[in-house]
Design an enzyme around this catalytic site. Sequence first.
Site, mmCIF file in Angstrom:
data_model
loop_
_atom_site.group_PDB
_atom_site.id
_atom_site.type_symbol
_atom_site.label_atom_id
_atom_site.label_comp_id
_atom_site.label_asym_id
_atom_site.label_seq_id
_atom_site.Cartn_x
_atom_site.Cartn_y
_atom_site.Cartn_z
ATOM 1 N N GLU A 85 13.698 -18.383 -43.836
ATOM 2 C CA GLU A 85 14.008 -16.929 -44.254
ATOM 3 C C GLU A 85 15.027 -17.505 -45.123
ATOM 4 O OE1 GLU A 85 15.065 -13.039 -41.518
ATOM 5 O OE2 GLU A 85 13.336 -12.474 -41.931
ATOM 6 N N HIS B 161 -0.337 -34.296 -26.694
ATOM 7 C CA HIS B 161 -1.170 -34.335 -26.188
ATOM 8 C C HIS B 161 -1.978 -33.211 -27.606
ATOM 9 C CE1 HIS B 161 -1.521 -36.573 -22.987
ATOM 10 N NE2 HIS B 161 -0.109 -35.831 -22.900
ATOM 11 N N LYS C 242 7.162 -4.283 -46.180
ATOM 12 C CA LYS C 242 6.900 -2.771 -46.429
ATOM 13 C C LYS C 242 6.703 -2.171 -47.088
ATOM 14 C CE LYS C 242 11.036 -4.283 -42.961
ATOM 15 N NZ LYS C 242 12.176 -4.828 -42.903
#
Lengths: 430, 430
Positions: free
Chosen positions: A278, A307, A420
């Site tokens: 951010e 792994h 938003k």
Amino acid sequence: MSDITFFTEHTGIQLQELDPLQDRLEDEIGRISAAWGRGYDTEYASLTLPSDQDLISRVSRLAENKKALDPAMVIVVGIGGSNLGTMAILQALGVGQDIAYFADTVDTPYILRMKEKAEQHLQEGRQVLVVVISKSGSTAETIANAQLFVSLLKKHRTDYNNYMVIISDDHSPLADVAHEHSFSYLAIPKHVGGRYSVFSAVGLFPLAVLGVDIIALREGAQSMKETCTAPDLAHNPAALSAATLYHLYQKEFRIHDTFVLGHSLFGIAQWYRQLMAESIGKEENNQGQKVHVGITPTTSIGSVDLHSVAQLYLAGPNIQSTTFITVANQQDIAVPSDTAFDNVVPMIQNRTFNEIMDAITIGMQKAYIHADRPFMTIELPEISAYHCGQLLQMKMVEIMYLGFLFDINPFNQPQVESYKKETRKILSHE
Amino acid sequence: MSDITFFTEHTGIQLQELDPLQDRLEDEIGRISAAWGRGYDTEYASLTLPSDQDLISRVSRLAENKKALDPAMVIVVGIGGSNLGTMAILQALGVGQDIAYFADTVDTPYILRMKEKAEQHLQEGRQVLVVVISKSGSTAETIANAQLFVSLLKKHRTDYNNYMVIISDDHSPLADVAHEHSFSYLAIPKHVGGRYSVFSAVGLFPLAVLGVDIIALREGAQSMKETCTAPDLAHNPAALSAATLYHLYQKEFRIHDTFVLGHSLFGIAQWYRQLMAESIGKEENNQGQKVHVGITPTTSIGSVDLHSVAQLYLAGPNIQSTTFITVANQQDIAVPSDTAFDNVVPMIQNRTFNEIMDAITIGMQKAYIHADRPFMTIELPEISAYHCGQLLQMKMVEIMYLGFLFDINPFNQPQVESYKKETRKILSHE
């Protein structure tokens, strides 16, 4: 108390190659040094949090008050910067794991399980504390969850407002609600953004209620002042890490992996993931030019991810740098020697878990060196609140330096507004 | 039963641009079609698992047998491909979350907490089942944890071997131990590698013990045969996804984010992270030339990570493609309307959690389109064992096609050996 240690011998970069960056950083180091602990008026406000005596008094008093209610469950309602730091420190220290819950998003199955657990406690006479955290006070997910949990509290407790704590900006609608309804309230300073707020009430209050030594945490953070404002890179881990990341970015290293040794540090890696993404991921530089810069932060856990993703990290495109986070001292377990499996892997017999993990870590780092993959290492002397404070503070200052080198604003997040806005349109017109 | 749906309208690629890749894939689609369900002799062996009647009988019988012990705790000892699929499906379905534990690495604080919990159960007369899973049978971390937990069982139960299950390759040292000590044993076929083993005993046995409908899971996987071997990309989501990822890689998209909507799908994203990283991240191509290819898989959770990494994803370098995984139908919660917070965010009033999440998802995708960020979407009709089976099978076949396009071997992991060799040296000579 010993400090966290920062190693950079395997970045493939000679210190003198960073001289031009050291020159560029000089003024910024001066500004950060001057701003550290000097108040909340600048964008470096977060650097004042660890030495703010008034803050620690208010938080400690309220935390004692709410701990006296003996909550069986503490629900932190908040998302992103409002909970990542708290989660990181609790996980690192192994504190509050059975009591703390994080209502972050409007995720029905996830929130319903949490609600059922809370309702059971309330029905059986135990207490539930709800802490609502939002800087803006208008985060849709947070308010939806706040409505859900306060409604539940109201249903079961007439004095429900005694079990509510609001943490927000003084000028937010949430602050108004807190005052109107006599909910306990703590303020977030205006210039302390979510991802820099772990040492504000955002982190300190839930951590204190759950039993973390927030004094030690703050002391760790404050102890980094001298080293993180040292003028030369060789003695300033925050600036050296920033310069290294910036230099590597110029050489096309577009990904940075925070590779922690052990599950308990994973929350810190995730907290840093937000901080880096951010802060540094920006469309425009400080001159308003479109630059589209950013380093993609990834997170890995050793030895688990050896792994899973190590094959790629060692063999794929050489575009990723790594910071390993290791712990020098912790409890240990001996591999028992009375079992059917004693002859299966001879080399681990009469060894301890930490010896095996250390051998894997060194083996892995040798493989990184052999494959020419650049990495840094941060070693914690032990996992304690003090050293978590040091690590998080160093990383926040590193990101400020890195933002300066990229010539972008590490404190804003303009693109977050874009989705938003679209979301608001949909919810308002549907 | 309806199927998972795959959308590609927002990749910025016209279908005809992929024609050359469709031509290249033709033979490979034929090979996968021919190998599907036809036995364990080829590298495509995993495609036979979902229709193997002998396998399901053996697993179901043993699972019934061990469920009859009524274990209060099931400890799966294994790492990487030995547990990621199981964790993914349990988390998705919300099954076994309080009973299932995963002892993956030699992480002292993490394993000690698990051991204490197990010891408490044993002391209080409840049962603990230990399932040790390792294909090679010689994974250091797995054997160390197996020694720890079998030693604990022995201390508390004279018939301890009744509470042990081993899952390994017939030719591994672990298989020998199982036979010598009369531990229950299930085999992993030789050509089924860890990251392709979720529909073998590796995944099926613990899932069945914990209550997952493994018949439905297998049926979902098997149901993908026709669509994932369809000759034209437009009707073959596995091949279309592979071609899209490969095409984007040629245009410098080096990162792929699996962005799941909701916490419960995060395990599936993490499972795919291994599948993609280990299968595609390769130093050499099939001609032995050094190519250093690979796509870095990242994982994100909506809407949580909109508040953490979306700023970067929308503003940073345009080098990342995304696959969103969404769910069409699930339980819902209404936002309560009797609280102090009712006026804080007007647009969410009289809405449900799913409506808000859907609006955020669409808002986010609009922001991606606006910022010219390519993405695909997979929609599950609902979260069920059947649809998890479909999704995981589609992804495994996608990766086989993608490996073919990259001209690398998607079934090996040669670099993993490099750090293991270094680790062995250290443990053997120290």
